[in-house]
Design a protein around this motif. Structure first.
Motif, PDB file in Angstrom:
ATOM      1  N   LEU A  56       1.052  -1.331   0.316  1.00  0.00           N
ATOM      2  CA  LEU A  56       0.059   0.214   0.236  1.00  0.00           C
ATOM      3  C   LEU A  56       0.962   0.886   0.336  1.00  0.00           C
ATOM      4  O   LEU A  56       1.859   1.099   0.795  1.00  0.00           O
ATOM      5  CB  LEU A  56      -0.915   0.013   0.826  1.00  0.00           C
ATOM      6  CG  LEU A  56      -2.068   0.580   1.040  1.00  0.00           C
ATOM      7  CD1 LEU A  56      -2.945   0.761   0.432  1.00  0.00           C
ATOM      8  CD2 LEU A  56      -2.936   0.543   2.449  1.00  0.00           C
ATOM      9  N   PRO A  57       0.993   2.455  -0.928  1.00  0.00           N
ATOM     10  CA  PRO A  57      -0.174   1.990  -2.194  1.00  0.00           C
ATOM     11  C   PRO A  57       0.382   0.914  -3.270  1.00  0.00           C
ATOM     12  O   PRO A  57       2.284   0.553  -3.178  1.00  0.00           O
ATOM     13  CB  PRO A  57       0.205   3.183  -2.602  1.00  0.00           C
ATOM     14  CG  PRO A  57       1.202   4.231  -2.144  1.00  0.00           C
ATOM     15  CD  PRO A  57       1.175   3.419  -1.232  1.00  0.00           C
ATOM     16  N   PRO A  58      -0.113   0.340  -3.932  1.00  0.00           N
ATOM     17  CA  PRO A  58       0.226  -0.568  -4.958  1.00  0.00           C
ATOM     18  C   PRO A  58       1.138  -0.545  -5.874  1.00  0.00           C
ATOM     19  O   PRO A  58       1.578  -0.995  -6.347  1.00  0.00           O
ATOM     20  CB  PRO A  58      -1.508  -1.309  -5.313  1.00  0.00           C
ATOM     21  CG  PRO A  58      -2.372  -0.130  -4.491  1.00  0.00           C
ATOM     22  CD  PRO A  58      -1.133   0.493  -4.081  1.00  0.00           C
ATOM     23  N   PHE A  59       1.311   0.923  -6.068  1.00  0.00           N
ATOM     24  CA  PHE A  59       2.069   1.922  -7.452  1.00  0.00           C
ATOM     25  C   PHE A  59       2.067   2.893  -6.283  1.00  0.00           C
ATOM     26  O   PHE A  59       1.811   3.437  -6.353  1.00  0.00           O
ATOM     27  CB  PHE A  59       1.007   1.365  -8.091  1.00  0.00           C
ATOM     28  CG  PHE A  59       0.151   1.786  -8.555  1.00  0.00           C
ATOM     29  CD1 PHE A  59      -0.408   2.981  -9.009  1.00  0.00           C
ATOM     30  CD2 PHE A  59      -1.148   1.428  -7.949  1.00  0.00           C
ATOM     31  CE1 PHE A  59      -1.995   3.667  -8.310  1.00  0.00           C
ATOM     32  CE2 PHE A  59      -2.544   1.527  -8.005  1.00  0.00           C
ATOM     33  CZ  PHE A  59      -2.442   3.225  -8.250  1.00  0.00           C
ATOM     34  N   GLY A 112      -3.796  10.381  -6.800  1.00  0.00           N
ATOM     35  CA  GLY A 112      -3.971   8.842  -6.293  1.00  0.00           C
ATOM     36  C   GLY A 112      -3.299   8.456  -7.336  1.00  0.00           C
ATOM     37  O   GLY A 112      -3.381   7.214  -7.899  1.00  0.00           O
ATOM     38  N   PRO A 114      -1.503   6.431 -11.339  1.00  0.00           N
ATOM     39  CA  PRO A 114      -0.307   6.292 -10.891  1.00  0.00           C
ATOM     40  C   PRO A 114       0.821   6.961 -12.050  1.00  0.00           C
ATOM     41  O   PRO A 114       0.792   7.925 -12.633  1.00  0.00           O
ATOM     42  CB  PRO A 114      -0.108   4.411 -11.822  1.00  0.00           C
ATOM     43  CG  PRO A 114      -1.195   4.878 -13.024  1.00  0.00           C
ATOM     44  CD  PRO A 114      -2.630   5.872 -12.062  1.00  0.00           C
ATOM     45  N   ARG A 167       4.455   9.095  -4.165  1.00  0.00           N
ATOM     46  CA  ARG A 167       3.827   8.626  -2.607  1.00  0.00           C
ATOM     47  C   ARG A 167       4.787   7.398  -3.540  1.00  0.00           C
ATOM     48  O   ARG A 167       3.633   6.359  -5.174  1.00  0.00           O
ATOM     49  CB  ARG A 167       2.560   8.318  -2.778  1.00  0.00           C
ATOM     50  CG  ARG A 167       2.278   9.243  -1.882  1.00  0.00           C
ATOM     51  CD  ARG A 167       0.635   9.147  -1.895  1.00  0.00           C
ATOM     52  NE  ARG A 167      -0.172   9.863  -1.713  1.00  0.00           N
ATOM     53  CZ  ARG A 167      -1.949  10.167  -2.179  1.00  0.00           C
ATOM     54  NH1 ARG A 167      -2.636   9.874  -2.200  1.00  0.00           N
ATOM     55  NH2 ARG A 167      -2.432  11.540  -1.252  1.00  0.00           N
TER      56      ARG A 167
END
Lengths: 457, 457
Positions: A56-59, A112, A114, A167
């Protein structure tokens, strides 16, 4: 109960509050865990560590609305000498196939979304002309009204270091880490984390189902008409509310008349939905105390007994209380007569509280609430207590050898008694927010003395 | 909003946390009261004083299991020289027609049973031979097994003053007195009193119904599979749980895709069951911030607008916020972008929170929770705050001009930060139990300094 079996039979023995509570808590076991949907598990206790299945985050993603660019392309950029980049498209949150950002290019990117391939950093929209060809802007134009914002040229007014406003994947938590520890109570932010790492359900101890039955031929449902000698049933309402307050799913059965057969039948009928049964009234020394009559270990065999002696014995090893309800006198005021044991083939715990409204409420606080919280698997089953200075017009008196629980109001280190010691004073109870504890060896407490206080609610 | 109408339009103005909270609270009015069954009213606020319709107890009754007698008949009685009385019958609780007690007579009486005519006092069974002809007994024999206990002779071993062990009619509370004051929150003991005086239902402000909608095309329901660029929806779960925790009946609608028409339609659809709508996401400066697009005063006319200008104007006088949602930037971190206003023909309040999980949770705590509690009619709408000493390895930093809310763990007068300031750190949030408040004019807080702390949960 085993206790009774190993000690000489003395029906007049006075048990201490602590002995009784200890017997109750050593019998009540946490409920078997079940898998519950996240929002059904609110307030419940995790029975196992929950691991993080996906980082988390996945990417890598943007923390700003802005433009994803290459570092070299914006190096040295200023408002006077902006970097002019070609906008190759939008990267909205949820975008699965973002455009590639090459040299001299930028992708408009949303918080948020990618980080697109080729991009190395993000410049916030406030550091650009927003593609409008003027000075710095404070926002983007909505895509729905100005779709051309995803193309054309953007002027960037400030440089950005590598991975600025990005992030990183796994910067919150990484796959394989422990998200939450066994024993955690699930509140909103724990539920947030479970959802965020993808858990739709979770293994917890469920809320106990508590059946509340008041007994007494004198009891009338509120709203009905009182005939001579009758009063309104208040205990079943108060204890149902108190059980919910403690975290239980509570069922109010209401008042049952003073008839041992009817009471036994009612309890048998209710056991199917009970993890704990609470009765009020009928536990004292009177000739019509039918709870005692219906449930005591000998008489109550139909409800309490177990047809198979082997299973019976086996269960005794698991819990101190074998089948059957033990009736005792406790060294406390109010609440001297108390019953406790297990009933039915599944050995459901049952607490039989006295019938006076204040006695039943105080007994609930002392014994039932901890039992409910133990069933939930909570470690801390007790109300908070503290020391407070007694403010009163005259000394409080208390019978020797009894632990007395007086109703009080607490504020800023001081507690004042509300109403008298009599166990029928419901009006005073309704204005109290604390119990004042007078120990067994104290018969008088002067104003100004420090006393122990249990905070209610 | 009116505020916008009377001030020069400045979309880049920074509003303070206090200004925004004040606007929210001045718009949210306590819900209209309704009559609820007692147990449905638990946790709700009384809107009017509740009076006592019948005295409590409604009749003189015994506080002990024993014998109702005349004072003269037991004067001077002792174990050596007991008073021998003829037992004329039983007075059980609920007895409507108790026997008359004449000179030389006694009626066996149970706790709570009415003092029979002729009787002047009660002697506990422990002061008698229980009708068995021996020494003092500790209990009565059960009526069902020994019905002859209601007849024969009883030996009384001690005298009793007039009205000993008698609870006088009205000694708890009397008809016409005020049982509970308007504004009282109904807990178990208040419900006990209402039931005891015969009220089956009570007029309270109901729990607000809160609809929680998260927005974002990147959101996937937990348990589903994540495709590239997608994350799990956690906000709708966290805020639904938090709304319940605040006292609301909360409905989780879940994630809506970033499409202004779909969002508007979803909100319109949900309004029928909403006293308050909470959305997350889509409120910032990006090109796909559809909450802002769908609901701002101009664009959101279909949901927010009111076709009749008169009514429109009238409502403006009632609430500072006219129809429509105002989007603002607040001087806080996290949670800078916020929307607030009213929607639909019934002017249902709506709070549009930012979409980062920590931002939305902190925003909920600061603005939605107080709004829910204001809807309930509670006077104290805020979480408790206190001062605590910061324990940290290095100084906390905070942007100038922003009120920062960091996640922390509080224990015994000390608070330690958990995780960083970044608004995507859900794992850290799940291990926090407090918010550390760094004021607008503070840019650095050294360890050992006292800070303001908001206690969560």
């Amino acid at each position: 109960m085993n206790a009774a079996a190993t000690r000489p039979e003395d029906p007049d023995r006075l048990w201490s509050v602590d002995e009784h509570l200890s017997d109750v808590l050593s019998t009540v076991r946490p409920l078997e865990p079940i898998e519950l949907q996240l929002l059904d598990a609110q307030g419940c206790v995790l029975v196992e560590d929950v691991m993080v299945p996906v980082s988390l985050p996945p990417f890598d993603n943007s923390s700003m609305d802005g433009y994803a660019v290459r570092v070299a392309d914006v190096a040295g950029a200023s408002e006077e000498f902006p970097a002019a980049l070609t906008v190759v498209g939008d990267v909205a949150a949820g975008a699965g196939d973002p455009p590639h950002v090459g040299p001299g290019q930028a992708a408009r990117i949303m918080t948020g979304a990618p980080l697109p391939p080729g991009a190395e950093t993000v410049v916030p929209v406030e550091w650009t002309d927003g593609g409008l060809g003027g000075g710095p802007v404070s926002r983007m134009t909505a895509h729905s009204t100005a779709p051309d914002g995803a193309s054309g040229q953007v002027l960037v007014h400030r440089p950005a270091e590598a991975r600025a406003h990005v992030r990183a994947k796994g910067s919150d938590t990484t796959a394989g880490e422990r998200a939450l520890e066994a024993g955690t109570i699930l509140g909103p932010s724990q539920i947030a984390l479970l959802a965020a790492v993808g858990h739709a359900s979770v293994r917890v101890r469920p809320r106990p189902r508590v059946v509340v039955i008041s007994t007494g031929s004198e009891l009338v449902q509120p709203g009905g008409e009182l005939r001579p000698g009758q009063i309104y049933d208040s205990n079943s309402f108060a204890l149902t509310a108190a059980a919910r307050d403690a975290g239980a799913i509570a069922y109010r059965v209401g008042a049952v008349t003073d008839d041992a057969d009817i009471l036994r039948a009612t309890i048998e009928d209710q056991l199917v939905r009970a993890d704990l049964v609470v009765t009020t009234g009928g536990v004292s020394v009177g000739a019509y105390d039918v709870v005692k009559e219906a449930l005591s270990s000998v008489c109550g065999a139909e409800v309490a007994g177990d047809p198979e002696a082997d299973e019976h014995t086996e269960h005794r090893e698991e819990t101190p209380a074998g089948p059957g309800v033990d009736f005792r006198r406790l060294a406390m005021q109010p609440g001297k007569p108390q019953g406790f044991g297990v009933v039915g083939p599944d050995h459901i715990p049952l607490l039989a509280l006295p019938g006076n409204p204040v006695s039943s409420y105080v007994s609930f606080e002392l014994f039932v609430r901890p039992a409910i919280r133990a069933l939930m698997g909570l470690e801390d089953v007790h109300r908070p207590t503290l020391r407070a200075v007694l403010t009163a017009e005259k000394a409080l008196t208390s019978p020797a050898g009894r632990r007395q629980f007086l109703r009080g109001r607490y504020a800023e280190g001081e507690v004042a008694p509300v109403g008298g010691a009599s166990s029928h004073l419901v009006a005073a109870l309704a204005h109290a927010d604390a119990l004042i504890v007078v120990p067994e060896d104290v018969e008088s407490v002067e104003p100004g003395t420090e006393v122990e206080v249990v905070l209610l609610g």
